[in-house]
Design a protein around this motif. Structure first.
Motif, short mmCIF file in Angstrom:
data_model
loop_
_atom_site.label_atom_id
_atom_site.label_comp_id
_atom_site.label_asym_id
_atom_site.label_seq_id
_atom_site.Cartn_x
_atom_site.Cartn_y
_atom_site.Cartn_z
N LYS A 56 0.62 -1.08 -0.09
CA LYS A 56 0.12 -0.39 0.11
C LYS A 56 0.85 1.56 0.63
O LYS A 56 1.56 1.16 0.73
CB LYS A 56 -0.62 -0.23 1.04
CG LYS A 56 -1.89 -0.80 0.91
CD LYS A 56 -2.77 -0.96 2.52
CE LYS A 56 -3.52 -1.78 1.77
NZ LYS A 56 -4.94 -2.12 0.96
N TYR A 57 0.91 2.10 -0.93
CA TYR A 57 1.60 3.60 -1.13
C TYR A 57 0.36 4.25 -0.78
O TYR A 57 -0.99 4.65 -0.74
CB TYR A 57 1.86 2.98 -2.91
CG TYR A 57 2.90 2.57 -2.28
CD1 TYR A 57 4.39 2.45 -2.46
CD2 TYR A 57 2.62 1.78 -3.27
CE1 TYR A 57 4.63 1.41 -2.85
CE2 TYR A 57 3.50 0.19 -4.02
CZ TYR A 57 4.57 0.32 -3.57
OH TYR A 57 5.41 -0.99 -4.07
N PRO A 58 1.11 6.06 0.02
CA PRO A 58 0.32 7.13 0.00
C PRO A 58 0.45 7.20 -1.42
O PRO A 58 0.91 7.21 -2.35
CB PRO A 58 1.73 8.10 -0.01
CG PRO A 58 2.54 7.19 1.07
CD PRO A 58 2.45 6.02 0.38
N VAL A 59 -0.95 8.57 -1.48
CA VAL A 59 -1.13 8.92 -3.02
C VAL A 59 -1.03 10.44 -3.08
O VAL A 59 -1.35 11.43 -2.15
CB VAL A 59 -2.25 8.39 -3.15
CG1 VAL A 59 -2.60 9.09 -4.89
CG2 VAL A 59 -2.30 7.02 -4.06
N ASP A 153 -2.78 3.53 -0.21
CA ASP A 153 -2.97 3.83 1.51
C ASP A 153 -4.15 4.67 2.20
O ASP A 153 -3.44 6.12 1.41
CB ASP A 153 -1.49 3.98 2.60
CG ASP A 153 -1.34 4.03 3.77
OD1 ASP A 153 -3.32 3.81 4.02
OD2 ASP A 153 -0.51 3.44 4.25
N LYS A 154 -4.90 4.15 2.27
CA LYS A 154 -6.38 5.40 2.45
C LYS A 154 -6.12 6.57 3.97
O LYS A 154 -6.22 7.81 3.79
CB LYS A 154 -7.13 4.49 2.27
CG LYS A 154 -7.97 4.15 1.32
CD LYS A 154 -9.62 3.92 1.94
CE LYS A 154 -9.87 2.62 0.27
NZ LYS A 154 -11.48 1.59 0.35
N HIS A 155 -4.84 6.23 4.64
CA HIS A 155 -4.18 7.03 5.24
C HIS A 155 -3.33 8.31 5.02
O HIS A 155 -3.33 9.03 5.70
CB HIS A 155 -4.43 6.40 6.61
CG HIS A 155 -4.85 4.98 7.18
ND1 HIS A 155 -6.09 5.44 7.73
CD2 HIS A 155 -4.92 4.03 7.37
CE1 HIS A 155 -7.02 4.30 8.29
NE2 HIS A 155 -5.94 3.37 8.14
N LYS A 156 -2.75 7.78 4.01
CA LYS A 156 -1.74 9.22 3.86
C LYS A 156 -2.94 9.58 1.95
O LYS A 156 -1.67 9.17 0.59
CB LYS A 156 -1.24 8.31 3.78
CG LYS A 156 -0.42 8.06 4.88
CD LYS A 156 1.39 7.18 5.14
CE LYS A 156 1.77 6.84 6.48
NZ LYS A 156 2.95 6.03 6.48
N VAL A 157 -3.29 10.07 2.02
CA VAL A 157 -3.51 10.80 0.77
C VAL A 157 -3.33 12.64 0.72
O VAL A 157 -3.91 12.81 1.46
CB VAL A 157 -5.15 10.30 0.41
CG1 VAL A 157 -5.48 11.08 -1.18
CG2 VAL A 157 -5.18 9.00 0.04
N TYR A 158 -2.35 12.74 -0.15
CA TYR A 158 -2.24 13.96 -0.27
C TYR A 158 -3.14 14.73 -1.47
O TYR A 158 -3.15 14.05 -2.17
CB TYR A 158 -0.80 14.19 -0.18
CG TYR A 158 -0.42 13.30 1.24
CD1 TYR A 158 -0.66 14.20 2.48
CD2 TYR A 158 0.03 12.77 0.75
CE1 TYR A 158 0.18 13.19 3.46
CE2 TYR A 158 0.83 11.90 2.10
CZ TYR A 158 0.75 11.92 3.42
OH TYR A 158 1.21 11.26 4.44
N VAL A 159 -2.98 15.95 -1.14
CA VAL A 159 -3.43 17.32 -2.22
C VAL A 159 -2.73 18.86 -2.27
O VAL A 159 -2.66 18.70 -1.28
CB VAL A 159 -5.39 17.04 -2.91
CG1 VAL A 159 -5.41 17.78 -1.60
CG2 VAL A 159 -5.10 17.42 -4.34
N GLY A 160 -2.06 19.39 -3.18
CA GLY A 160 -2.04 20.51 -3.80
C GLY A 160 -1.70 20.95 -4.69
O GLY A 160 -2.11 20.03 -5.83
#
Length: 265
Positions: A56-59, A153-160
């Motif tokens: 599982k990976y961050p997005v 990884d749904k605990h590590k989803v980022y946006v910018g």
């Protein structure tokens, strides 16, 4: 004759080098598209080195500005892609990075743009509780599609994002405050009445240039103040000498990536 030929080849190589580097950069990002009914949202995706679908990976979702809109699935990589391609970053922060491309006639956020008759400058009127634009609807669909992937990884989803993308970032975390672990917004803005939607739920780092001649820095100052009033604790960086290109300095912040990936939902 040989020396002259070598010199000619060297000059040609140097002249072509920026295009070669750009092509190499773009080639690292795979092409994809999200289709909803008759509408399509193209995107580029960077998978981690040695990607393992069983992990599982961050997005990280990166939203470009108005100048990079289109359908060529290329221009959205103009700003920010180089940072995420850096070997040191890819080794230390293993993540999936998504760069969607907004259609040329679209806009990420629901904002009315007018031109002041006296100054001829643009005025941004951010909406409160307004329906999503077609581009935002596609973006939400793309987000949902990836949230369903077993390797995310749904605990590590980022946006910018930057400029239009910064505005889109504020709206997106307002629509999905329970999804994002952290967000960054560069030279963007939002209606201050929306701040309460994400103030306590999404850690934010806001950037702006004090000399911004396109999107006034007061938009960032207003939303930062509103977030604080709503109980949030945003990080705010104002570059005194920057115009609308504050992202150049923002992406160079030494703790930019460590700050982003330090947050978990």
């Amino acid at each position: 004759m040989i020396n002259r030929d070598i010199k000619t080849l060297l000059v040609c190589f140097i002249l072509a080098c920026p295009f070669f580097v750009s092509a190499q950069k773009n080639a690292a990002f795979d092409r994809g598209s999200f289709v909803l009914k008759k509408d399509t949202l193209p995107y580029r995706i960077l998978f981690p080195l040695d990607f393992d679908p069983a992990r599982k990976y961050p997005v990280v979702l990166v939203l470009h500005g108005a100048g990079e809109r289109g359908s060529n699935n290329e221009d959205q990589l103009k700003y920010g892609a180089t940072l995420f391609l850096s070997d040191s970053i890819r080794d230390k922060y293993t993540a999936i990075v998504l760069f969607p491309q907004c259609p040329s006639d679209g806009f990420w956020s629901n904002v009315k743009i007018e031109t002041d008759s006296a100054s001829r400058k643009l005025e941004f009127i951010f909406q409160h509780d307004a329906p999503p634009t077609k581009s935002m609807t596609l973006l939400l669909g793309l987000l949902d599609e990836f949230l369903d992937k077993p390797y995310v990884d749904k605990h590590k989803v980022y946006v910018g994002g930057l400029s239009m993308g910064g505005m889109g970032t504020f709206e997106l975390i307002g629509r999905r405050p329970n999804v994002f672990a952290a967000a960054f917004a560069m030279c963007g803005g939002d209606n201050t009445l929306n701040a309460k939607k994400y103030a306590k739920k999404v850690p934010l780092w806001v950037f702006h240039g004090e000399k911004d001649s396109v999107v006034p820095y007061t938009h960032s100052e207003s939303i930062v103040a509103a977030i604080k009033d709503a109980g949030g604790d945003p990080r705010y960086t104002l570059y005194m000498h920057d115009d609308h290109d504050c992202w150049d300095d923002a992406f160079k912040e030494p703790d930019f990536m460590s700050w982003l990936f330090s947050h978990t939902k």
